[in-house]
Every structure is written in C-alpha cells, then in structure tokens.
Scaffold this active site. Structure first.
Site, mmCIF file in Angstrom:
data_model
loop_
_atom_site.group_PDB
_atom_site.id
_atom_site.type_symbol
_atom_site.label_atom_id
_atom_site.label_comp_id
_atom_site.label_asym_id
_atom_site.label_seq_id
_atom_site.Cartn_x
_atom_site.Cartn_y
_atom_site.Cartn_z
ATOM 1 N N GLU A 110 0.899 -1.199 0.100
ATOM 2 C CA GLU A 110 0.364 -0.623 -0.105
ATOM 3 C C GLU A 110 0.850 1.409 0.027
ATOM 4 O O GLU A 110 0.726 2.338 -0.635
ATOM 5 C CB GLU A 110 -0.420 0.074 1.266
ATOM 6 C CG GLU A 110 -1.911 1.760 1.233
ATOM 7 C CD GLU A 110 -3.103 1.465 1.322
ATOM 8 O OE1 GLU A 110 -3.558 2.711 1.322
ATOM 9 O OE2 GLU A 110 -3.302 -0.070 1.439
ATOM 10 N N GLU A 130 -2.356 -11.487 2.892
ATOM 11 C CA GLU A 130 -3.314 -11.363 4.163
ATOM 12 C C GLU A 130 -4.856 -12.846 4.560
ATOM 13 O O GLU A 130 -5.149 -12.988 4.697
ATOM 14 C CB GLU A 130 -4.464 -9.995 4.011
ATOM 15 C CG GLU A 130 -3.704 -9.084 4.613
ATOM 16 C CD GLU A 130 -3.191 -8.092 3.661
ATOM 17 O OE1 GLU A 130 -2.326 -7.654 3.683
ATOM 18 O OE2 GLU A 130 -2.844 -9.116 2.496
#
Length: 256
Positions: A110, A130
């Site tokens: 990110e 994730e």
C-alpha cells in the site's frame, strides 16, 4: 536507532524505513515517525521532491508488524493514505518517488502504491499475504490494488495472495521502471533530476487536480476550481515562467 530516517539534501527529502531486522515491518512507532516526516516535508517550501526507500537487502517493507505493536495505532499516517490501515486519509502534496526492492507485502505494498512514481528493483515481489495468513482489517491496500492493476490481476493477489514480480508489474503499468539493485541510487537520481527541472508549484498543483478529479466524473473534474492552481497564478514562479519564455532561457524556480 530511528525507525524512520529523514534527511533533506538540496530540494530532496529522503525518507527511509529503518527496521531491517524485521524487514521494515510497520509498527506504531514507525507510523508516528512517518506522519511526522510527511508533515515536515509538506511544510518545508524548500523541499520539492520526496524519495522513499527501505533499509536492508531483503525487503522494502514486509507490511504491518505482526507482534501486536500496531494494536491501538493512532492512524496518523494510515487510512488509505501513506500507509493505509485505518484513521483518516492522508495525502502528500509534494511529488513522491518510491524505490522498492525484495519483499513488498501488505501495508508495504500500500505504501508503495501511494507514490506518484514507483521504481522497482528486478528482485521485487509484491504480495498481499492476508488471505493466505487469515488476516483482514482495514482494506486500504485492496482498494488501491483494484484501481492500479487490471481487475483479474488484482483479484488474484487479493483472494489467493498470488505474488506479482517486477517484470509483470511493469507490464501492467504499476511501476515506472525496473532497475538492478546496484543501480538504485542512479535510477532515483535520474528521476529526481527530471522533477527538479519542473516548476515545483505546478507539479504540486497538477498532482492535486489529478487526484481530486478522480473522485468525480470527467465533466465535473474539468469544470472544478483547484486551490493550488488558483494560487499559482499569483506566484513568483508563474512570473518566472513568463520571463524565461520571453528571454529564451531555462527558468530558475524559487518554489514561491
């Protein structure tokens, strides 16, 4: 040892993630340090370009610190902004170059996608771990990935933790250039040189307009007024642009 190093040299601010022993994983201390760095960069009129890198040979950033030190984080530099896990959206007004290498995971991915110009070493592997790890929280990273990559490529990363290497990232337009690790400094210098030839106020105004315009339809975006563009018209640099054109010389930008 500071978790984030900030050094200003000329008109360039160099920001380095500095927790190489844990692959520069982001903890609460790093979050606060990043927030302070972005504020200092935006508040200093002499800084025109920011460059973000990570210490060590193995990773730019392995994402959020899984030790629990992110619990109760303050969201100072997060929120889909310059690291993206909660809190408010934070944007950097100055152009940001990010040069990554090795592992670029989760929050690190990110953070890289928040850059305006993204450079990647040829050993870079972007990944959203994730789904494989069974972890989900605020999802700034998936919102950026689905906007910056083709749908099926992004979704493969999101739902199966499929990695993306530097070559394919360049193919899909995620990165601007690939470099060998030994040429990182040289590659960064080439891009900062290009940016420093430009009017810093115009670069900042154009960046603001481009990003803000993405939040609206095209007809609304082209009809809006943008504060930094309006402010530029009364600046010394605007006058310098006209004078340089008239005198047939290179402009000397003051950033004022």
């Amino acid at each position: 040892m500071a978790s984030v190093e900030l050094e200003a040299s000329g008109h360039i601010a160099h920001v380095r993630l500095n927790r190489p022993s844990v692959l520069n994983a982001i903890d609460s201390d790093m979050e606060r340090a990043l927030a302070e760095a972005w504020t200092r960069i935006d508040d200093d009129p002499d800084i025109r370009v920011a460059v973000l890198t990570g210490a060590g040979d193995k990773a730019f950033c392995a994402g959020g610190d899984m030790s629990g030190s992110l619990a109760g984080h303050e969201g100072l530099s997060y929120g889909g902004g310059l690291t993206g896990i909660g809190g408010h959206l934070r944007r950097l007004r100055k152009p940001l170059i990010c040069a990554v290498h090795g592992h670029v995971l989760g929050l690190g991915f990110e953070l890289a996608m928040c850059a305006d110009i993204l450079l990647a070493a040829d050993n870079t592997r972007f990944r959203l771990p994730e789904s494989r790890a069974g972890i989900i929280d605020h999802c700034g990273v998936v919102h950026r990935a689905i906007r910056q990559l083709p749908y099926h490529i992004a979704m493969a990363m999101i739902v199966t933790s499929e990695p993306l290497d530097a070559g394919r990232a360049l193919q899909f337009g995620l990165v601007n250039e690939i470099f060998s690790p030994s040429r990182m400094a040289e590659t960064i210098e080439a891009w900062t040189t290009r940016l420093l030839k430009c009017s810093p106020l115009v670069s900042q105004a154009a960046k603001q307009a481009a990003i803000d315009g993405l939040e609206t339809s095209l007809p609304e975006a082209v009809s809006r007024h943008y504060p930094l563009i309006e402010r530029y018209r009364g600046s010394l640099d605007c006058k310098e642009a006209a004078d340089a054109w008239r005198d047939r010389r290179d402009p000397q930008w003051s950033g004022r």
